[in-house]
Design an enzyme around this catalytic site. Structure first.
Site, PDB file in Angstrom:
ATOM      1  N   MET A  15      -2.450  -2.151  -3.996  1.00  0.00           N
ATOM      2  CA  MET A  15      -2.166  -0.751  -4.348  1.00  0.00           C
ATOM      3  C   MET A  15      -0.674  -0.527  -4.564  1.00  0.00           C
ATOM      4  SD  MET A  15      -3.236   2.758  -2.349  1.00  0.00           S
ATOM      5  CE  MET A  15      -2.411   2.325  -0.809  1.00  0.00           C
ATOM      6  N   LEU A 106       9.120  -4.590   1.789  1.00  0.00           N
ATOM      7  CA  LEU A 106       8.353  -3.391   2.147  1.00  0.00           C
ATOM      8  C   LEU A 106       7.653  -3.590   3.486  1.00  0.00           C
ATOM      9  CD1 LEU A 106       8.010  -3.566  -1.294  1.00  0.00           C
ATOM     10  CD2 LEU A 106       7.123  -1.304  -0.711  1.00  0.00           C
ATOM     11  N   GLY A 107       7.912  -2.664   4.396  1.00  0.00           N
ATOM     12  CA  GLY A 107       7.305  -2.728   5.720  1.00  0.00           C
ATOM     13  C   GLY A 107       6.259  -1.646   5.914  1.00  0.00           C
ATOM     14  N   SER A 108       6.286  -1.035   7.101  1.00  0.00           N
ATOM     15  CA  SER A 108       5.266  -0.053   7.459  1.00  0.00           C
ATOM     16  C   SER A 108       5.796   0.844   8.567  1.00  0.00           C
ATOM     17  CB  SER A 108       4.011  -0.788   7.933  1.00  0.00           C
ATOM     18  OG  SER A 108       3.184   0.057   8.697  1.00  0.00           O
ATOM     19  N   SER A 109       5.271   2.055   8.630  1.00  0.00           N
ATOM     20  CA  SER A 109       5.715   2.994   9.667  1.00  0.00           C
ATOM     21  C   SER A 109       5.297   2.554  11.066  1.00  0.00           C
ATOM     22  CB  SER A 109       5.169   4.394   9.381  1.00  0.00           C
ATOM     23  OG  SER A 109       3.759   4.379   9.345  1.00  0.00           O
ATOM     24  N   CYS A 110       4.399   1.564  11.174  1.00  0.00           N
ATOM     25  CA  CYS A 110       3.957   1.112  12.497  1.00  0.00           C
ATOM     26  C   CYS A 110       5.032   0.312  13.233  1.00  0.00           C
ATOM     27  CB  CYS A 110       2.680   0.291  12.388  1.00  0.00           C
ATOM     28  SG  CYS A 110       2.928  -1.358  11.710  1.00  0.00           S
ATOM     29  N   TYR A 137       1.309  -7.123  13.807  1.00  0.00           N
ATOM     30  CA  TYR A 137       1.730  -6.753  12.448  1.00  0.00           C
ATOM     31  C   TYR A 137       3.115  -6.119  12.485  1.00  0.00           C
ATOM     32  CZ  TYR A 137       1.598  -4.561   7.820  1.00  0.00           C
ATOM     33  OH  TYR A 137       1.901  -4.168   6.531  1.00  0.00           O
ATOM     34  N   HIS A 180      -8.400   2.969   5.382  1.00  0.00           N
ATOM     35  CA  HIS A 180      -7.658   3.952   6.160  1.00  0.00           C
ATOM     36  C   HIS A 180      -8.294   5.332   6.003  1.00  0.00           C
ATOM     37  CE1 HIS A 180      -4.524   0.728   5.723  1.00  0.00           C
ATOM     38  NE2 HIS A 180      -4.520   0.947   7.018  1.00  0.00           N
TER      39      HIS A 180
END
Length: 315
Positions: A15, A106-110, A137, A180
């Protein structure tokens, strides 16, 4: 980035990667190098080193990762840590070795601590324990940020890191177990409309608040930052606005055109009460999202319907 520059998008069919690809095409870029996972296993150090030595990309968007929902994250803990570390280690190091001009990770808000204050500021990284279910993760993604910074410090590499909020949009995952919350609700309301179900049950009270960004807006932000941002550390990418799960469900119900009732199973857990990104830094760099939630969900639903028709036709 020069218009004839060779650009490698790792994860170009996902995506996020596909949204970045579309944005770059729209901006007049054409010299892309891509590989699907069956052609290049990014966990394989030798294969990645060979690929970079052969292709010599000028710019890299590292959007490839092993991802999944809470169940997958908690079940395959070793894989989520090992696979993601391998992918980013190989791509980041090979980018350095082969003289890549600029890389975006690119990472993630987690990555932020479970009990961090809201909204989540970039400075909150490593200030407390992580959410246990997706800790492997998150640790991999934190390592990626620190690796980009370390290569910048030691070798002068222009490697930058961005942390998107919850994403949705074209090419989303609508799997009944692994998707999600937003795509899962699109599918459930559509199926309920299709079958004439009297109600749709949602886990929890509906009170938790979440932030959502359309993937094509993320691609716009990524392009903007590749052109205008060259610092260590990380940048949050989000809208700076959130919505309760109950209000999200009502909005999706309206867009899908479902006439039934929404029920909340309060015996099920709510999860984190709120997870909102602070986007002050992003706004100060001159970028703000343009696709609001209702418009974005309508676009995502149209994309879902195309996939649904294809799936239904092949059954």
């Amino acid at each position: 980035m020069e218009k004839n520059a060779k650009i490698y998008i790792a994860g170009h069919r996902g995506m996020v990667g596909s949204a970045i690809y579309r944005k770059l095409e729209k901006e007049g870029y054409h010299n892309f190098v891509t590989r699907v996972s069956s052609e290049l296993d990014l966990r394989n150090q030798e294969a990645v080193a060979e690929f970079f030595a052969q292709e010599k990309p000028d710019y890299v968007f590292l959007a490839a990762a092993k991802v999944g929902g809470i169940v997958a994250n908690n079940t395959y803990r070793a894989e989520f840590l090992y696979d993601n570390l391998q992918i980013q280690n190989n791509v980041i190091n090979s980018s350095y070795v082969n003289g890549v001009k600029k890389l975006m990770f690119l990472g993630s808000s987690c990555i932020y601590p479970k009990m961090a204050p809201q909204p989540l500021e970039e400075d909150y990284l490593l200030t407390g324990p992580l959410e246990e279910t997706n800790e492997p993760y998150a640790i991999a993604k934190i390592a990626g940020i620190k690796m980009c910074d370390a290569y910048r410090d030691q070798y002068g590499c222009n490697f930058i890191s961005v942390m998107p909020t919850n994403l949705y949009g074209y090419n989303d995952n609508y799997h009944p177990q692994n998707s999600h919350v937003l795509p899962a609700l699109i599918r459930r309301f559509h199926e309920a409309k299709d079958t004439g179900a009297a109600d749709v049950t949602i886990w929890g009270t509906g009170s938790p608040k979440r932030e959502f960004l359309f993937a094509d807006d993320l691609a716009e932000a990524c392009f903007y930052l590749m052109e205008n941002y060259d610092e260590k550390g990380l940048v949050n990418i989000g809208t700076g606005e959130d919505i309760s799960i109950k209000d999200l469900a009502l909005l999706i119900k309206k867009i899908v055109g479902y006439e039934g009732e929404i029920k909340f199973d309060t015996s099920k857990p709510d999860g984190t009460p709120r997870k909102l990104m602070d986007v002050t830094k992003l706004h100060s760099k001159g970028w703000k999202h343009t696709i609001e939630l209702e418009e974005g969900i309508a676009l995502a639903y149209q994309d879902f319907l195309k996939k649904w028709q294809v799936t239904s036709a092949t059954k």
